[in-house]
Design an enzyme around this catalytic site. Structure first.
Site, PDB file in Angstrom:
ATOM      1  CE1 TYR A  37      -3.626  -2.392   0.278  1.00 44.09           C
ATOM      2  CE2 TYR A  37      -3.308  -2.516   2.650  1.00 44.09           C
ATOM      3  CZ  TYR A  37      -3.972  -2.929   1.503  1.00 44.09           C
ATOM      4  OH  TYR A  37      -4.961  -3.859   1.601  1.00 44.09           O
ATOM      5  CG  HIS A 193     -10.187   3.887   4.225  1.00 44.12           C
ATOM      6  ND1 HIS A 193     -10.270   5.191   3.817  1.00 44.12           N
ATOM      7  CD2 HIS A 193     -10.153   3.151   3.086  1.00 44.12           C
ATOM      8  CE1 HIS A 193     -10.288   5.242   2.491  1.00 44.12           C
ATOM      9  NE2 HIS A 193     -10.214   4.019   2.022  1.00 44.12           N
ATOM     10  NE  ARG A 223      -5.129   4.583  -4.070  1.00 41.24           N
ATOM     11  CZ  ARG A 223      -5.585   3.482  -3.477  1.00 41.24           C
ATOM     12  NH1 ARG A 223      -6.883   3.241  -3.402  1.00 41.24           N
ATOM     13  NH2 ARG A 223      -4.756   2.607  -2.958  1.00 41.24           N
ATOM     14  CG  ASN A 225      -7.388  -1.181  -4.209  1.00 41.61           C
ATOM     15  OD1 ASN A 225      -6.304  -1.483  -3.712  1.00 41.61           O
ATOM     16  ND2 ASN A 225      -8.538  -1.613  -3.727  1.00 41.61           N
ATOM     17  CD  GLU A 265     -11.951  -1.573  -6.371  1.00 43.63           C
ATOM     18  OE1 GLU A 265     -12.823  -2.338  -5.927  1.00 43.63           O
ATOM     19  OE2 GLU A 265     -11.344  -0.736  -5.662  1.00 43.63           O
ATOM     20  CE1 TYR A 316      -9.930  -5.183   4.169  1.00 46.82           C
ATOM     21  CE2 TYR A 316      -8.778  -4.756   2.104  1.00 46.82           C
ATOM     22  CZ  TYR A 316      -9.786  -4.448   3.003  1.00 46.82           C
ATOM     23  OH  TYR A 316     -10.640  -3.420   2.735  1.00 46.82           O
ATOM     24  CE  LYS A 317      -4.754  -6.216  -1.958  1.00 47.31           C
ATOM     25  NZ  LYS A 317      -5.551  -5.136  -2.574  1.00 47.31           N
TER      26      LYS A 317
HETATM   27  C1  HEM Z   1     -12.813   9.309  -0.947  1.00 48.97           C
HETATM   28  C2  HEM Z   1     -12.420   8.331  -1.597  1.00 48.97           C
HETATM   29  C3  HEM Z   1     -12.340   6.923  -1.081  1.00 48.97           C
HETATM   30  C4  HEM Z   1     -13.351   6.075  -0.769  1.00 48.97           C
HETATM   31  C5  HEM Z   1     -14.840   6.367  -0.828  1.00 48.97           C
HETATM   32  C6  HEM Z   1     -12.753   4.832  -0.348  1.00 48.97           C
HETATM   33  C7  HEM Z   1     -13.465   3.717   0.061  1.00 48.97           C
HETATM   34  C8  HEM Z   1     -12.903   2.516   0.426  1.00 48.97           C
HETATM   35  C9  HEM Z   1     -13.643   1.374   0.879  1.00 48.97           C
HETATM   36  C10 HEM Z   1     -15.160   1.323   1.048  1.00 48.97           C
HETATM   37  C11 HEM Z   1     -12.761   0.377   1.113  1.00 48.97           C
HETATM   38  C12 HEM Z   1     -13.099  -1.026   1.617  1.00 48.97           C
HETATM   39  C13 HEM Z   1     -12.911  -1.093   3.110  1.00 48.97           C
HETATM   40  C14 HEM Z   1     -13.499  -2.368   3.699  1.00 48.97           C
HETATM   41  O1  HEM Z   1     -12.805  -3.379   3.720  1.00 48.97           O
HETATM   42  O2  HEM Z   1     -14.668  -2.308   4.124  1.00 48.97           O
HETATM   43  C15 HEM Z   1     -11.457   0.885   0.812  1.00 48.97           C
HETATM   44  C16 HEM Z   1     -10.276   0.178   0.899  1.00 48.97           C
HETATM   45  C17 HEM Z   1      -9.022   0.731   0.728  1.00 48.97           C
HETATM   46  N1  HEM Z   1      -8.742   2.061   0.467  1.00 48.97           N
HETATM   47 FE1  HEM Z   1     -10.068   3.514   0.082  1.00 48.97          FE
HETATM   48  N2  HEM Z   1     -11.399   4.931  -0.418  1.00 48.97           N
HETATM   49  C18 HEM Z   1     -11.104   6.204  -0.857  1.00 48.97           C
HETATM   50  C19 HEM Z   1      -9.871   6.742  -1.079  1.00 48.97           C
HETATM   51  C20 HEM Z   1      -8.692   6.075  -0.836  1.00 48.97           C
HETATM   52  C21 HEM Z   1      -7.405   6.653  -1.086  1.00 48.97           C
HETATM   53  C22 HEM Z   1      -7.128   8.034  -1.626  1.00 48.97           C
HETATM   54  C23 HEM Z   1      -6.496   5.726  -0.734  1.00 48.97           C
HETATM   55  C24 HEM Z   1      -5.013   5.982  -0.862  1.00 48.97           C
HETATM   56  C25 HEM Z   1      -4.070   5.395  -0.495  1.00 48.97           C
HETATM   57  C26 HEM Z   1      -7.229   4.542  -0.281  1.00 48.97           C
HETATM   58  C27 HEM Z   1      -6.683   3.364   0.139  1.00 48.97           C
HETATM   59  C28 HEM Z   1      -7.379   2.193   0.384  1.00 48.97           C
HETATM   60  C29 HEM Z   1      -6.749   0.911   0.587  1.00 48.97           C
HETATM   61  C30 HEM Z   1      -5.248   0.635   0.556  1.00 48.97           C
HETATM   62  C31 HEM Z   1      -7.785  -0.018   0.777  1.00 48.97           C
HETATM   63  C32 HEM Z   1      -7.642  -1.524   0.926  1.00 48.97           C
HETATM   64  C33 HEM Z   1      -7.899  -2.059  -0.449  1.00 48.97           C
HETATM   65  C34 HEM Z   1      -7.465  -3.489  -0.720  1.00 48.97           C
HETATM   66  O3  HEM Z   1      -6.428  -3.944  -0.249  1.00 48.97           O
HETATM   67  O4  HEM Z   1      -8.160  -4.121  -1.538  1.00 48.97           O
HETATM   68  N3  HEM Z   1      -8.561   4.808  -0.362  1.00 48.97           N
HETATM   69  N4  HEM Z   1     -11.570   2.206   0.390  1.00 48.97           N
END
Ligand code: HEM
Ligand code: FES
Lengths: 354, 320
Positions: A37, A193, A223, A225, A265, A316-317
Site C-alpha cells: 500500500y 477504512h 489511483r 487498487n 479498480e 484481507y483481499k
Molecule cells: C474518498 C475516496 C475513497 C473512498 C470512498 C474509499 C473507500 C474505500 C472502501 C469502502 C474500502 C473497503 C474497506 C473495507 O474493507 O470495508 C477501501 C479500501 C481501501 N482504500 Fe479507500 N477509499 C477512498 C480513497 C482512498 C485513497 C485516496 C487511498 C489511498 C491510499 C485509499 C486506500 C485504500 C486501501 C489501501 C484499501 C484496501 C484495499 C485493498 O487492499 O483491496 N482509499 N476504500
C-alpha cells in the site's frame, strides 16, 4: 474506434470475456515486481491513446451488459443506491460532469443539448433519449445521481466535505470488492477504512485524506487498487457473500486459468463545483489469469507479486487459501527474466517468454 | 504545478461602490464559459505589479450559476503590501488578467436546517454568493451584517431591498451592535453559523458560541489573512540548493516563486494547509501568522506556512 458492445453475463453462466483489445488495454496495477500500500495518486488528465486513462469516464465493450447487471442488482436490493437529503445538489453536479464528459469524449455515442436549464440527453448504446429540467428532480425518472450512474460503468461514492473530513453521504455500489454502502453510509474517511490492514500504521490514510481535501475543480486525480475474484462476478458484496463466497472453493488446477480473475479498480477523484462535494468513481476491470498470461511481462510480474505479498494483504483481499494453487499456475509463466518498469505491456521491448 | 488551474480573463467592469470598495468583473478571454462554483469559494488573482507577481485570494461574489461573469469586490487597504492598491489604482476595463479556478474553504453545510450568517465589513463578499445559491434552493437563511456606516455599507441597499426580512444591518457609528447572545438564543436546532469579517469579530463569535455549548462543527469561519509586511530575512533552501532573500513587502511564498521554486499553495491566506513546509534548521524566531498549524507545532520550530508567516534571526533552512 467504434466499440462493439458485447451481450454477456456476470452471473450464473458467466459468459463475460475480454477481446484482445480489452486485454491489451487492461489496467495492470503493478508497476514493479512487488506490491505494498502507498499513497499512489496521480493527476487524471488523460493518458496513452486507447488506454483506460484516456477519457474522463472510460466506456468499453462491456458497457451495455454491465448496466444490465447493475439494474438487476438494484431490483433485488434498492439499498445499493442511497443519497442523504443534503446530497441532491452533488447528484446534479455528478450528472452534469458525466453528461458533459461523455458527450465531449464520445460524440458518436452520447449527445447533450442544453438550452438554459432545458436539457436533452441521448445515450445511443442504451437507447435512452430524455428531455428534462436541470435541477428539477421531478423531471427525471430517478434522482440525478441514480439516473446517470445507471448509465455509467463503475461504482460511485459521493462524499460530502466538512469538518476537514469526507463523509460517505451518497453512492451507488453494485460492483464492489466486498464492502457495503448500506453499512458505510454516513461514515467518514477513517471510519470506512477501519478494516484495511497495515495502511493505518503507515500513515497512508492521514496523508491520502489531506490530498483529497485539496483536490480542486478541473484537476481530478486517480489511483489503481486491485483484488482477486473467482468467476467474472461484478457484485461481490457482503450482502450476497453466501452466493459468491462458496465459489472460491470451486477452483481446481484445471480451471484456475479461466476462473480466477484479477480485479482492478480504476479509482478517480473529481471535485464537484456546485456542492463542493467530492465524487469517487470506482471502475472495476476483470481479466482472467489466462488473459493476463498473453502478456509475458504481466505473467512474470504477477507471479512475483502474489508470491511475495504480505500475508495480511492476501487475507484481507480474500485469497489466502487459494494462493498456493495460484502460485502453481503462475510460476509456469515466470522464466526469471527481467521486467520493465511501469504497468504497460511492452510486448515489443520486454523479452518473449522462454 | 502549484495552485488551482488558471483562467485567462479580461476585465469587463470596474464599479466603485463607495470610498473604499470597488467591484471588478471578469469575462473569459477565450469566450468559453467559467466553471460554476459553490458559494463561499474564492479565486486567486494574479497581479503583475512592477516586476513582482502578486497572487491574492478574493471571494467570488457573483452568482455561482453565472458562467458568463466572475466578480470580486476589493477593499482598498492603504497600510497593506499593495495588492489591493494595485487593483484600485492600476486595473482598468479591457485589461488582461489571470485568475484561478474557484477553491472553496468556506462552503455551506448543506445539512443545516438554517444558515445564520454574520458579516463584518468586506466580509460580506462570500455571503453574496452563498445567498444566491441558497435562494435558488429555497434555503432558510438570515444575515446579520455590521459595517461602519451607511456610506461604507457595501451592498447594503441591494441586500435590504431584495431581502427585507432576512437581512439585518448594524452601523458601528450609530452604536448599533449585533446582540449575539440573544441572537444565538433564538435559533432552531440544526442551525449553522457562518462568520466572515475582521479577526476580532471571528474570535468573538467563536468564543461566544463555544461558551454557550454550540458544537464546533456548526460554526464556520473564514478569515483571509493578507500576508503582512515585515523585516527582510534570508532563507536557505536545501532541495533546490539556493539562498534567497525575502523582501520587506513580499511573503516567503512569493520569494520562493520569484526564485523559480515550485512551492505548493492554494489559499495563500494561512487557511488551507497546502503550503506547509518543514524546517531543517534555524537560529532565530518564527512569526507564525497562519490558522493551520497547531500551537504545539508552532512552538516546535519544525514547520512554517510560507504564504503568511515570516522569520527574524540569523539562519533559516527549509526543506524546499
Ligand atoms: C474518498 C475516496 C475513497 C473512498 C470512498 C474509499 C473507500 C474505500 C472502501 C469502502 C474500502 C473497503 C474497506 C473495507 O474493507 O470495508 C477501501 C479500501 C481501501 N482504500 Fe479507500 N477509499 C477512498 C480513497 C482512498 C485513497 C485516496 C487511498 C489511498 C491510499 C485509499 C486506500 C485504500 C486501501 C489501501 C484499501 C484496501 C484495499 C485493498 O487492499 O483491496 N482509499 N476504500
Ligand atoms: S497556501 Fe493555504 S495555508 Fe499557505
Amino acid at each position: 474506434m467504434t466499440i462493439q458492445f458485447k451481450d454477456e453475463t456476470f452471473r450464473d453462466d458467466y459468459t463475460f470475456s475480454n477481446s484482445d483489445w480489452a486485454i491489451k488495454r487492461f489496467p495492470f496495477p503493478f508497476h514493479e515486481d512487488s506490491y505494498m500500500y502507498a499513497v499512489n495518486m496521480e493527476q487524471h488528465r488523460g493518458g496513452p491513446d486507447g488506454s483506460v486513462y484516456e477519457k474522463r469516464f472510460d466506456v468499453d465493450e462491456h458497457y451495455v451488459s454491465e448496466m444490465r447487471d447493475r439494474a438487476m442488482v438494484l431490483a433485488d436490493d434498492p439499498l445499493r443506491c442511497q443519497s442523504l437529503p443534503h446530497m441532491t445538489l452533488a447528484g446534479w453536479d455528478l450528472l452534469e460532469l458525466i453528461m458533459v464528459s461523455k458527450s465531449e469524449d464520445y460524440p458518436d455515442l452520447f449527445e447533450l443539448h442544453r438550452d438554459g436549464d432545458q436539457w436533452h440527453w441521448i445515450n445511443k448504446p442504451l437507447g435512452i433519449d430524455d428531455k428534462f429540467t436541470f435541477l428539477d428532480e421531478t423531471s427525471l425518472p430517478y434522482g440525478p445521481m441514480e439516473y446517470i450512474t445507471r448509465q455509467t460503468q463503475g461504482d460511485f461514492c459521493v462524499l460530502d466535505q466538512r469538518d476537514d473530513n469526507l463523509w460517505m453521504d451518497a453512492g451507488i455500489v453494485t460492483t464492489q470488492a466486498d464492502w457495503s454502502l448500506d453499512f458505510d453510509i454516513g461514515m467518514n474517511f477513517f471510519e470506512w477504512h477501519a478494516p484495511v490492514p497495515l495502511a493505518h500504521e503507515k500513515g497512508i490514510f492521514v496523508r491520502a485524506l489531506k490530498f483529497l481535501l485539496n483536490i480542486q475543480q478541473g484537476a481530478p486525480a486517480r489511483r489503481l487498487n486491485w483484488t482477486m475474484t473467482v468467476n467474472p462476478l461484478l457484485d461481490t458484496s457482503p450482502e450476497n457473500y453466501h452466493k459468491w463466497g462458496i465459489q472460491k472453493t470451486s477452483l481446481t488446477p484445471e480451471n484456475i486459468g479461466q476462473k480466477q480473475h484479477l480485479r482492478v479498480e480504476l479509482q478517480t477523484f473529481f471535485r464537484l463545483p456546485r456542492s463542493n462535494a467530492l465524487v469517487f468513481p470506482i471502475r472495476a476491470y476483470l481479466a482472467s489469469f489466462d488473459d493476463l498470461m498473453t502478456v509475458p511481462k504481466w505473467g512474470r510480474r504477477l507471479h512475483r507479486v502474489i508470491r511475495d505479498l504480505p500475508e495480511e494483504l492476501a487475507t484481507y483481499k480474500g485469497f489466502i487459501d487459494n494462493r498456493p494453487m495460484m502460485l502453481d499456475y503462475l510460476s509456469r509463466y515466470d522464466d526469471g527474466k527481467p521486467t520493465s518498469d511501469g504497468i504497460w505491456p511492452n510486448l515489443d521491448t520486454d523479452p518473449p517468454r522462454d | 504545478m502549484s495552485g488551482a488551474e488558471k483562467i485567462n480573463v479580461t476585465v469587463s467592469a470596474v464599479v466603485p461602490l463607495n470610498e473604499l470598495v470597488t467591484r471588478f468583473e471578469f469575462k473569459r478571454t477565450d469566450g468559453a464559459l467559467f466553471p460554476t462554483f459553490s458559494g463561499g469559494a474564492h479565486t486567486v488573482v494574479e497581479m503583475k505589479d512592477d516586476g513582482l507577481t502578486r497572487l491574492n485570494p478574493y471571494s467570488l461574489m457573483s452568482d455561482p450559476q453565472d458562467q458568463q461573469t466572475y466578480a470580486i469586490s476589493v477593499r482598498r487597504d492603504d497600510e497593506g503590501r499593495g495588492g489591493s492598491l494595485f487593483m484600485h489604482n492600476n486595473v482598468k476595463v479591457g485589461d488582461a488578467m489571470v485568475v484561478s479556478n474557484p477553491v472553496n474553504l468556506f462552503s455551506l453545510d448543506l445539512r443545516a436546517k438554517k444558515h445564520l450568517m454574520i458579516a463584518g465589513g468586506i466580509g460580506i463578499t462570500p455571503f453574496m454568493a452563498q445567498i444566491k445559491q441558497l435562494d435558488r434552493a429555497h434555503g432558510n437563511w438570515e444575515l446579520h451584517y455590521a459595517t461602519r456606516n451607511a456610506a461604507l455599507g457595501t451592498y447594503v441597499d441591494e441586500l435590504t431591498s431584495t431581502h427585507p426580512n432576512d437581512v439585518h444591518i448594524y452601523y458601528d457609528d450609530d452604536k448599533n451592535f449585533i446582540d449575539l447572545e440573544n441572537l444565538l438564543d433564538g435559533q432552531p436546532l440544526g442551525t449553522h453559523i457562518y462568520v466572515c469579517g475582521p479577526k476580532g469579530m471571528i474570535d468573538w463569535v467563536r468564543g461566544k458560541t463555544a461558551e454557550l455549548g454550540w458544537p464546533l462543527e456548526s460554526v464556520h469561519y473564514e478569515e483571509f489573512l493578507a500576508p503582512q509586511p515585515g523585516k527582510p530575512f534570508e532563507v536557505k533552501l536545501s532541495i533546490s540548493n539556493k539562498t534567497i532573500q525575502v523582501g520587506e513587502n513580499e511573503s516567503l511564498l512569493e520569494a520562493l516563486e520569484r526564485e523559480g521554486v515550485d512551492a505548493p499553495y492554494l489559499c495563500r491566506g494561512g487557511a488551507c494547509g497546502q503550503c506547509e513546509t518543514s524546517v531543517i534548521g534555524y537560529d532565530g524566531k518564527f512569526l507564525h501568522m497562519d490558522h493551520w498549524l497547531e500551537d504545539d507545532e508552532k512552538a516546535s520550530g519544525t514547520k512554517i506556512m510560507p504564504c503568511v508567516s515570516r522569520f527574524e534571526g540569523k539562519t533559516l533552512v527549509l526543506d524546499r
